[in-house]
Design a protein around this motif. Structure first.
Motif, PDB file in Angstrom:
ATOM      1  N   ARG A  40       0.931  -0.996   0.012  1.00 31.99           N
ATOM      2  CA  ARG A  40      -0.006  -0.171   0.119  1.00 31.99           C
ATOM      3  C   ARG A  40       0.886   1.200   0.096  1.00 31.99           C
ATOM      4  O   ARG A  40       1.656   1.403   0.976  1.00 31.99           O
ATOM      5  N   ASP A  58      -5.128  -1.142   0.574  1.00 31.24           N
ATOM      6  CA  ASP A  58      -4.388  -2.542   0.789  1.00 31.24           C
ATOM      7  C   ASP A  58      -4.322  -3.512  -0.151  1.00 31.24           C
ATOM      8  O   ASP A  58      -5.578  -3.663  -0.872  1.00 31.24           O
ATOM      9  N   ARG A 104       3.194  -3.243   2.991  1.00 30.82           N
ATOM     10  CA  ARG A 104       2.255  -2.931   3.958  1.00 30.82           C
ATOM     11  C   ARG A 104       2.755  -3.714   5.343  1.00 30.82           C
ATOM     12  O   ARG A 104       2.968  -3.017   6.272  1.00 30.82           O
TER      13      ARG A 104
END
Length: 140
Positions: A40, A58, A104
């Motif tokens: 992300r 995400d 992420r």
């Protein structure tokens, strides 16, 4: 050829971090054999597009493959990575991985380091694109 498993951490720039890892191993060339994790944002240049598509949500990194030139500066001579990611609804999109794909939670990557080889990008007169140029390093 030497295999190197790598785990990247939250906040790492996927592409740049892999270039730094390869350079840190004293290699000038590597292939990404496999890669999974989460991103992300995801920065993806789609087939035939000139602009990067930004997915600021995400995503699951489903696949990652390509070549890495151990230069830490974007531009000619840089890496060429393809990825596919899925969003929260399971929709999949793929293309060229750009700088700015930020890890992420994790990225688990298997690299094949190629000692004695050097990768760069040179304009191909047929395609008009900067394509892979493979050379043996001097003295190897």
């Amino acid at each position: 050829m030497r295999m190197l498993p790598v785990r990247l951490h939250p906040g790492d720039d996927l592409r740049r971090a892999l270039e730094v890892v390869v350079a840190g191993e004293g290699a000038a060339a590597a292939f990404v054999l496999s890669g999974i994790g989460s991103l992300r944002p995801a920065m993806i240049r789609l087939a035939g597009a000139e602009e990067v598509t930004v997915i600021d949500a995400d995503t699951e990194l489903l696949t990652l493959s390509g070549t890495i030139a151990a230069q830490v500066v974007p531009g000619p001579g840089s890496s060429h990575l393809h990825l596919s990611v899925a969003d929260a609804q399971g929709r999949v999109i793929g293309g060229h991985a750009g700088y700015g794909c930020i890890v992420r939670t994790t990225a688990e990557v298997l690299l094949a380091l190629l000692p004695g080889w050097h990768f760069s990008r040179e304009i191909d007169p047929v395609t008009g694109w900067a394509e892979l140029a493979v050379r043996r390093q001097p003295g190897r």
